[in-house]
Write an enzyme that holds these catalytic residues in place. Structure first.
Site, PDB file in Angstrom:
ATOM      1  N   GLN A 198      38.963  63.666   2.543  1.00 43.16           N
ATOM      2  CA  GLN A 198      38.491  63.950   3.884  1.00 43.16           C
ATOM      3  C   GLN A 198      39.738  63.663   4.965  1.00 43.16           C
ATOM      4  O   GLN A 198      39.296  64.661   5.800  1.00 43.16           O
ATOM      5  CB  GLN A 198      37.413  62.897   4.119  1.00 43.16           C
TER       6      GLN A 198
ATOM      7  N   ASP B  55      31.413  52.763   8.688  1.00 47.52           N
ATOM      8  CA  ASP B  55      30.142  52.885   8.328  1.00 47.52           C
ATOM      9  C   ASP B  55      29.181  51.990   8.737  1.00 47.52           C
ATOM     10  O   ASP B  55      27.931  52.226   8.648  1.00 47.52           O
ATOM     11  CB  ASP B  55      30.233  53.525   6.629  1.00 47.52           C
TER      12      ASP B  55
ATOM     13  N   ASN C 154      34.430  50.574   5.644  1.00 44.90           N
ATOM     14  CA  ASN C 154      34.749  51.861   5.972  1.00 44.90           C
ATOM     15  C   ASN C 154      35.087  52.436   4.502  1.00 44.90           C
ATOM     16  O   ASN C 154      35.265  51.709   3.355  1.00 44.90           O
ATOM     17  CB  ASN C 154      35.898  51.826   6.925  1.00 44.90           C
TER      18      ASN C 154
END
Length: 369
Positions: free
Chosen positions: A208, A249, A259
């Site tokens: 990502q 998150d 995370n």
């Protein structure tokens, strides 16, 4: 934010076909980036669940916004109590770790069930749009508070010139409706004329950072360099990182941070090298119900193929998926880890910047225990 000088959000409602009212949602397909900018139209609840599971949409705030629109899409088929409750359960099962999904679904369900059935469909679309607009406002506030923090760090550091920021995974505007969380202060600093440079962890296994963070920073003109996941500690040892900023998150009321996998290692390296480590989150990402983050947060285990295969562009321009592992090798693929609050310098929220210990007081909300 900008794509080829055109402003985009990551998700927006549209009319579908000959309909004059809103019937569908369009999203940027993040599985196609960085090689193709592709917009996907979503017309059903099941299609939205698929988009969340396959990470066409991803990032905790965007997952929440997508789930809200998922409830609106479900109301097209039926807005009865049982149908909405079933839609909520299906959305909650799509990805377990990001708390924003639960927050958005519960908010939508509570809002809709309080209304007469005939009013729920229009109200669902309106409330989902409100959630999206709120996300943008929260992230703009994070940008403003984070800009002040970056300016303060730039003043106090020993060397002059470019401010070097390291980030992990993608917590930019692609992970939210707009602006981003960890990258929101970076964009604000860039637009304010500060000299900033971002070290972008590639973030295996889905890359990502390399695929999404580098792409969106490039689109916005922010200087950046992609590095391997294991290079951050080396850069910190040699004074080439001024601050680490990541998203999350889920954050507990005590300031523990769940995370993307690998965040914990960045926090350890930052702590060992006296590099400040900050987490940028809007309040819907804070889970006040969590007592023990390592015990209570469900860590999503994703498919082994994400580790065993990689997609990229060949020299001839074609996209290809290639195998990386010896045949028969076992794979473990936990998607997230938990960084304890003791390794976190501060948390950047829409209300300001605070230490983990100050988070409860900042939001005037007790932690359940």
């Amino acid at each position: 934010m900008n794509i080829k000088q055109q402003s985009f959000r990551t998700i927006w409602p549209v009319a579908d076909g000959q309909a004059v009212d809103i019937q569908a949602v369009e999203v940027i397909d993040q599985t196609s980036l960085p090689h193709e900018f592709r917009i996907v139209r979503i017309t059903t609840l099941q299609a939205m669940i698929h988009a969340i599971r396959t990470m066409q949409v991803r990032g905790a705030p965007l997952i929440g916004a997508s789930a809200a629109y998922g409830m609106a899409l479900a109301s097209k088929a039926s807005a009865e109590d049982a149908a909405l409750a079933a839609a909520a359960q299906a959305l909650l099962a799509s990805r377990p770790t990001a708390v924003n999904l639960r927050w958005a679904v519960q908010r939508m369900l509570q809002h809709l069930l309080a209304l007469p059935v005939q009013e729920r469909r229009d109200a669902a679309w309106q409330e989902a749009a409100v959630i999206c607009d709120e996300d943008v406002a929260l992230n703009k506030a994070i940008a403003a508070h984070g800009l002040g923090l970056l300016r303060a760090i730039a003043v106090t550091r020993q060397s002059a010139g470019v401010l070097n920021i390291l980030t992990h995974c993608n917590a930019g505007w692609l992970a939210t409706v707009d602006w981003g969380t960890a990258l929101a202060p970076v964009y604000a600093a860039h637009e304010a004329g500060m000299q900033v440079h971002v070290w972008v962890d590639e973030t295996r296994p889905r890359n990502q950072g390399a695929s999404l963070t580098a792409w969106e920073l490039g689109q916005h003109g922010v200087p950046h360099t992609v590095i391997t996941d294991n290079a951050g500690g080396h850069l910190m040892q040699h004074g080439q990182v001024d601050v680490v900023i990541v998203g999350a998150d889920r954050v507990s009321g005590a300031g523990d941070v769940c995370n993307k996998i690998g965040t914990y290692l960045k926090a350890l390296a930052a702590h060992d090298n006296q590099v400040p480590f900050y987490v940028a989150v809007p309040s819907p990402t804070i889970d006040w119900q969590i007592v023990d983050a390592q015990r209570d947060i469900t860590i999503e285990e994703r498919d082994a193929d994400e580790v065993g295969f990689m997609q990229g562009r060949l020299d001839n321009g074609e996209l290809a998926r290639v195998s990386l592992l010896p045949e028969g090798s076992a794979v473990a693929n936990p998607a997230f880890d938990v960084t304890p609050a003791r390794l976190v310098t501060g948390i950047i929220t829409e209300r300001g910047v605070c230490s983990p210990a100050q988070l409860v007081a900042l939001f005037e909300q007790p932690v359940n225990g």
